[in-house]
Design an enzyme around this catalytic site. Structure first.
Site, PDB file in Angstrom:
ATOM      1  N   PRO A  12       0.796  -1.231   0.000  1.00  0.00           N
ATOM      2  CA  PRO A  12       0.000   0.000   0.000  1.00  0.00           C
ATOM      3  C   PRO A  12       0.827   1.279   0.000  1.00  0.00           C
ATOM      4  CG  PRO A  12      -0.134  -1.131   2.120  1.00  0.00           C
ATOM      5  CD  PRO A  12       0.523  -2.073   1.164  1.00  0.00           C
ATOM      6  N   ASN A  13       0.349   2.206  -0.816  1.00  0.00           N
ATOM      7  CA  ASN A  13       0.868   3.573  -0.937  1.00  0.00           C
ATOM      8  C   ASN A  13       2.162   3.671  -1.736  1.00  0.00           C
ATOM      9  OD1 ASN A  13      -1.237   4.867   0.622  1.00  0.00           O
ATOM     10  ND2 ASN A  13      -0.361   3.799   2.379  1.00  0.00           N
ATOM     11  N   ARG A  20       5.867  12.274  -2.735  1.00  0.00           N
ATOM     12  CA  ARG A  20       5.854  12.896  -1.409  1.00  0.00           C
ATOM     13  C   ARG A  20       6.893  12.220  -0.533  1.00  0.00           C
ATOM     14  NH1 ARG A  20       0.220  13.640   1.165  1.00  0.00           N
ATOM     15  NH2 ARG A  20       1.647  14.718   2.552  1.00  0.00           N
ATOM     16  N   TYR A  25      11.652   8.326   1.544  1.00  0.00           N
ATOM     17  CA  TYR A  25      11.528   7.240   0.565  1.00  0.00           C
ATOM     18  C   TYR A  25      12.295   7.494  -0.728  1.00  0.00           C
ATOM     19  CZ  TYR A  25       7.832   5.872   3.774  1.00  0.00           C
ATOM     20  OH  TYR A  25       7.143   5.508   4.902  1.00  0.00           O
ATOM     21  N   ASN A  77       8.095  -5.763  -0.773  1.00  0.00           N
ATOM     22  CA  ASN A  77       7.964  -4.593   0.091  1.00  0.00           C
ATOM     23  C   ASN A  77       6.473  -4.471   0.378  1.00  0.00           C
ATOM     24  OD1 ASN A  77       7.788  -2.207   1.440  1.00  0.00           O
ATOM     25  ND2 ASN A  77       9.056  -1.032   0.012  1.00  0.00           N
ATOM     26  N   ALA A  80       3.062  -0.931   4.870  1.00  0.00           N
ATOM     27  CA  ALA A  80       2.611  -1.004   6.259  1.00  0.00           C
ATOM     28  C   ALA A  80       2.069  -2.385   6.622  1.00  0.00           C
ATOM     29  CB  ALA A  80       1.550   0.067   6.509  1.00  0.00           C
ATOM     30  N   GLU A 101      12.621  -9.704   1.953  1.00  0.00           N
ATOM     31  CA  GLU A 101      11.922  -8.499   2.424  1.00  0.00           C
ATOM     32  C   GLU A 101      12.719  -7.261   2.000  1.00  0.00           C
ATOM     33  OE1 GLU A 101      11.684  -8.380   6.697  1.00  0.00           O
ATOM     34  OE2 GLU A 101      10.307  -6.666   6.689  1.00  0.00           O
ATOM     35  N   HIS A 103      12.762  -2.887   2.072  1.00  0.00           N
ATOM     36  CA  HIS A 103      12.212  -1.590   2.499  1.00  0.00           C
ATOM     37  C   HIS A 103      13.125  -0.483   2.027  1.00  0.00           C
ATOM     38  CE1 HIS A 103       9.130  -3.385   4.915  1.00  0.00           C
ATOM     39  NE2 HIS A 103      10.038  -4.184   5.448  1.00  0.00           N
ATOM     40  N   ARG A 110      12.784   3.736  12.947  1.00  0.00           N
ATOM     41  CA  ARG A 110      11.650   4.671  12.919  1.00  0.00           C
ATOM     42  C   ARG A 110      10.723   4.392  14.117  1.00  0.00           C
ATOM     43  NH1 ARG A 110       9.280   4.667   7.038  1.00  0.00           N
ATOM     44  NH2 ARG A 110       8.178   6.464   7.901  1.00  0.00           N
TER      45      ARG A 110
HETATM   46  O1  CA2 Z   1      10.448   1.835   3.900  1.00  0.00           O
HETATM   47  C1  CA2 Z   1       9.616   1.148   3.293  1.00  0.00           C
HETATM   48  O2  CA2 Z   1       9.811   0.699   2.167  1.00  0.00           O
HETATM   49  C2  CA2 Z   1       8.257   0.892   3.948  1.00  0.00           C
HETATM   50  O3  CA2 Z   1       7.825  -0.408   3.562  1.00  0.00           O
HETATM   51  C3  CA2 Z   1       7.316   1.952   3.393  1.00  0.00           C
HETATM   52  C4  CA2 Z   1       5.934   1.906   4.025  1.00  0.00           C
HETATM   53  C5  CA2 Z   1       6.030   1.924   5.547  1.00  0.00           C
HETATM   54  O4  CA2 Z   1       4.748   1.750   6.113  1.00  0.00           O
HETATM   55  C6  CA2 Z   1       6.959   0.818   6.057  1.00  0.00           C
HETATM   56  O5  CA2 Z   1       7.055   0.944   7.464  1.00  0.00           O
HETATM   57  C7  CA2 Z   1       8.322   0.943   5.459  1.00  0.00           C
HETATM   58  C8  CA2 Z   1       5.103   3.126   3.594  1.00  0.00           C
HETATM   59  C9  CA2 Z   1       5.035   3.345   2.127  1.00  0.00           C
HETATM   60  C10 CA2 Z   1       4.411   4.696   1.895  1.00  0.00           C
HETATM   61  O6  CA2 Z   1       4.814   5.152   0.640  1.00  0.00           O
HETATM   62  C11 CA2 Z   1       4.700   6.492   0.383  1.00  0.00           C
HETATM   63  C12 CA2 Z   1       5.212   6.907  -0.815  1.00  0.00           C
HETATM   64  C13 CA2 Z   1       5.173   8.244  -1.135  1.00  0.00           C
HETATM   65  C14 CA2 Z   1       4.610   9.150  -0.272  1.00  0.00           C
HETATM   66  C15 CA2 Z   1       4.108   8.739   0.933  1.00  0.00           C
HETATM   67  C16 CA2 Z   1       4.148   7.381   1.252  1.00  0.00           C
END
Ligand code: CA2
Length: 145
Positions: A12-13, A20, A25, A77, A80, A101, A103, A110
């Protein structure tokens, strides 16, 4: 003949990558990452299938598909869902395909709620905190399996 197919599943996301929070990221989009992986996969004699979904069940279904396809490995990946999904943990344990895995950030440095990884309980390896390049490192690990 051994499979050269590597699934690259994103949760997700991650479709918003590059738009953003670049300080966390990075500035690469998921399409940029897919292009990097395609290039490296060609050099390694592998084929990548890069997918993203915001839905937990899609990720479970794609893990099952990786098994049915006889994939060599999965780079996952799970976003969340990493920190919440026993369904993903069960699926990884069920498929018999090695899962690495991945990330972009390092969740262990974090918030405390990111310190648990259900994915990590079943994954054979992990790459975290290296940004987009971490996917390439994970692909190289998959090549060596
Ligand atoms: O660091 C990573 O790759 C995560 O898997 C990213 C997840 C986070 O919940 C994990 O703890 C670590 C969140 C991805 C959100 O992606 C976004 C991308 C652009 C803008 C905002 C969020």
């Amino acid at each position: 003949m051994a499979s050269n197919l590597v699934y690259v599943l994103n949760g997700p996301n991650l479709n918003l990558l590059g738009t953003r929070e670049p300080e966390i990221y990075g500035s690469e989009t998921l399409d940029d990452i897919a292009a990097m992986l395609d290039d490296r996969a060609r050099e390694l004699g592998l084929e990548v299938d890069v997918r993203q979904s915001n839905h937990e069940g899609h990720l479970v279904d794609w893990l099952h598909e990786a098994r049915a396809d006889g994939a060599k490995a999965v780079l996952l990946n799970a976003g969340a869902y990493t920190h919440t999904s026993i369904a993903l943990l069960d699926a990884i344990r069920a498929i018999g395909v090695p899962v690495i895995e991945v990330h972009l950030s390092d969740p262990s440095s974090r918030e405390a709620f990111r310190h648990v990884s259900y994915v990590g309980m079943a994954a054979v390896d992990e790459v975290k905190g290296l940004g987009a390049h971490g996917y390439v490192v994970a692909l190289e690990k998959a090549a060596a399996l």
